[in-house]
Design an enzyme around this catalytic site. Structure first.
Site, mmCIF file in Angstrom:
data_model
loop_
_atom_site.group_PDB
_atom_site.id
_atom_site.type_symbol
_atom_site.label_atom_id
_atom_site.label_comp_id
_atom_site.label_asym_id
_atom_site.label_seq_id
_atom_site.Cartn_x
_atom_site.Cartn_y
_atom_site.Cartn_z
ATOM 1 N N HIS A 170 0.827 24.552 -108.374
ATOM 2 C CA HIS A 170 0.927 23.813 -109.641
ATOM 3 C C HIS A 170 1.755 22.550 -109.389
ATOM 4 O O HIS A 170 2.769 22.602 -108.683
ATOM 5 C CB HIS A 170 1.571 24.683 -110.716
ATOM 6 C CG HIS A 170 1.644 23.992 -112.034
ATOM 7 N ND1 HIS A 170 0.524 23.759 -112.822
ATOM 8 C CD2 HIS A 170 2.683 23.442 -112.695
ATOM 9 C CE1 HIS A 170 0.884 23.107 -113.912
ATOM 10 N NE2 HIS A 170 2.185 22.897 -113.851
ATOM 11 N N GLU A 216 0.287 14.676 -102.300
ATOM 12 C CA GLU A 216 0.600 14.654 -100.852
ATOM 13 C C GLU A 216 1.553 15.795 -100.497
ATOM 14 O O GLU A 216 1.409 16.450 -99.459
ATOM 15 C CB GLU A 216 1.286 13.337 -100.477
ATOM 16 C CG GLU A 216 0.325 12.217 -100.170
ATOM 17 C CD GLU A 216 1.083 10.921 -99.874
ATOM 18 O OE1 GLU A 216 2.146 10.973 -99.213
ATOM 19 O OE2 GLU A 216 0.614 9.863 -100.327
HETATM 20 C C1 GAR Z 1 -3.712 20.043 -108.043
HETATM 21 O O1 GAR Z 1 -2.820 19.018 -108.389
HETATM 22 C C2 GAR Z 1 -3.143 21.392 -108.433
HETATM 23 O O2 GAR Z 1 -1.758 21.473 -108.272
HETATM 24 C C3 GAR Z 1 -3.523 21.475 -109.897
HETATM 25 O O3 GAR Z 1 -4.825 20.953 -109.946
HETATM 26 C C4 GAR Z 1 -4.976 19.983 -108.900
HETATM 27 C C5 GAR Z 1 -6.204 20.352 -108.114
HETATM 28 O O4 GAR Z 1 -6.492 19.372 -107.160
HETATM 29 N N1 GAR Z 1 -3.446 22.800 -110.383
HETATM 30 C C6 GAR Z 1 -2.985 23.109 -111.595
HETATM 31 O O5 GAR Z 1 -2.657 22.288 -112.420
HETATM 32 C C7 GAR Z 1 -2.920 24.606 -111.878
HETATM 33 N N2 GAR Z 1 -2.240 24.827 -113.108
HETATM 34 P P1 GAR Z 1 -7.406 19.710 -105.912
HETATM 35 O O6 GAR Z 1 -8.705 20.280 -106.493
HETATM 36 O O7 GAR Z 1 -7.641 18.386 -105.266
HETATM 37 O O8 GAR Z 1 -6.688 20.678 -105.048
#
Ligand code: GAR
Length: 224
Positions: free
Chosen positions: A112, A175
């Site tokens: 998260h 990052e």
């Molecule tokens: C990431 O920033 C992750 O931390 C967030 O969604 C994004 C997914 O990016 N997750 C949440 O907010 C969970 N509550 P990605 O598909 O490029 O990994």
């Protein structure tokens, strides 16, 4: 050499954290391997990347099921059939019921983009900036039924700049996410940490000097 922990990655979209995990698993000494990538959205761009990386992929479209339970029953079966031992939620934007969460208790990780327990839920970066805090960050934790909560495995601190916008902050936090998710998976898959009384603790019989990092402080340290 001990066998590597079999990981199922759950995605809903871009899958950049999944890519970081795929890259980490390429290292010979990494204690985990990805055996399946599952998306609840057929159009998730991450699926294509995973398939090109040679990983088995599966779409389980939640919209095709009459209930959360019915969706989760198939998800559980697919993971079970792939011999998954540990689940990594990587941008998996679907709330899971207590039945599924308990089946995978202490075997399901989530990332998260905030320093939990602050700023759970959506629009994290907007809310972080609005609150005027000076340090943002991200967290990898074991999954519990309450959204974005559970025993914390690893965190990264990302300083907020006076010029930050939600998008700029999001990309610096992302990052850091890409660094701590592999770190956290290594800690769990290697058995270096485990859960006691709903807290993550270091495994007591680790040889001295074998402790691995569970925090990351991102640059820049000074204001821009
Ligand atoms: C990431 O920033 C992750 O931390 C967030 O969604 C994004 C997914 O990016 N997750 C949440 O907010 C969970 N509550 P990605 O598909 O490029 O990994």
């Amino acid at each position: 050499m001990s066998p590597r922990t079999k990981v199922g990655v759950l995605i809903s979209g871009r899958g950049s954290n999944m890519r970081a995990l795929i890259a980490a698993c390429e290292a010979e000494d990494f204690p985990a391997e990805i055996v399946i990538v599952v998306s609840n959205r057929p159009e998730a761009p991450g699926l294509d990347f995973a398939a090109k990386a040679g990983l088995p992929t599966r779409v389980i479209d939640h919209k095709a099921f009459p209930s959360r339970d019915a969706f989760e029953a198939v998800l559980h079966q697919v993971l079970h059939d792939a011999h998954v031992e540990l689940i990594c939620n990587a941008g998996f934007m679907r709330l899971l019921t207590i039945g599924f969460v308990e089946k995978w208790r202490d075997k399901q990780l989530n990332i998260h983009p905030s320093l939990l327990p602050a700023f759970k839920g959506l629009h994290t970066h907007e809310r972080t900036l609005k609150a005027g805090v000076k340090i943002a960050g991200c967290t990898v934790h074991f999954v519990r039924t309450e959204m974005d909560s559970g025993p914390i495995i690893a965190q990264a601190a990302v300083p907020i700049l006076p010029s930050d916008t939600p998008d700029g902050l999001a990309s610096r936090v992302l990052e850091a996410e890409h660094q701590i998710y592999p770190m956290a998976l290594r800690l769990v898959a290697s058995g270096a940490v485990h859960v006691v009384n709903d807290l993550v603790v270091w495994t007591a019989d680790l040889p001295k000097g074998d402790y691995e990092p569970d925090i990351l402080i991102s640059p820049p340290f000074a204001n821009a």
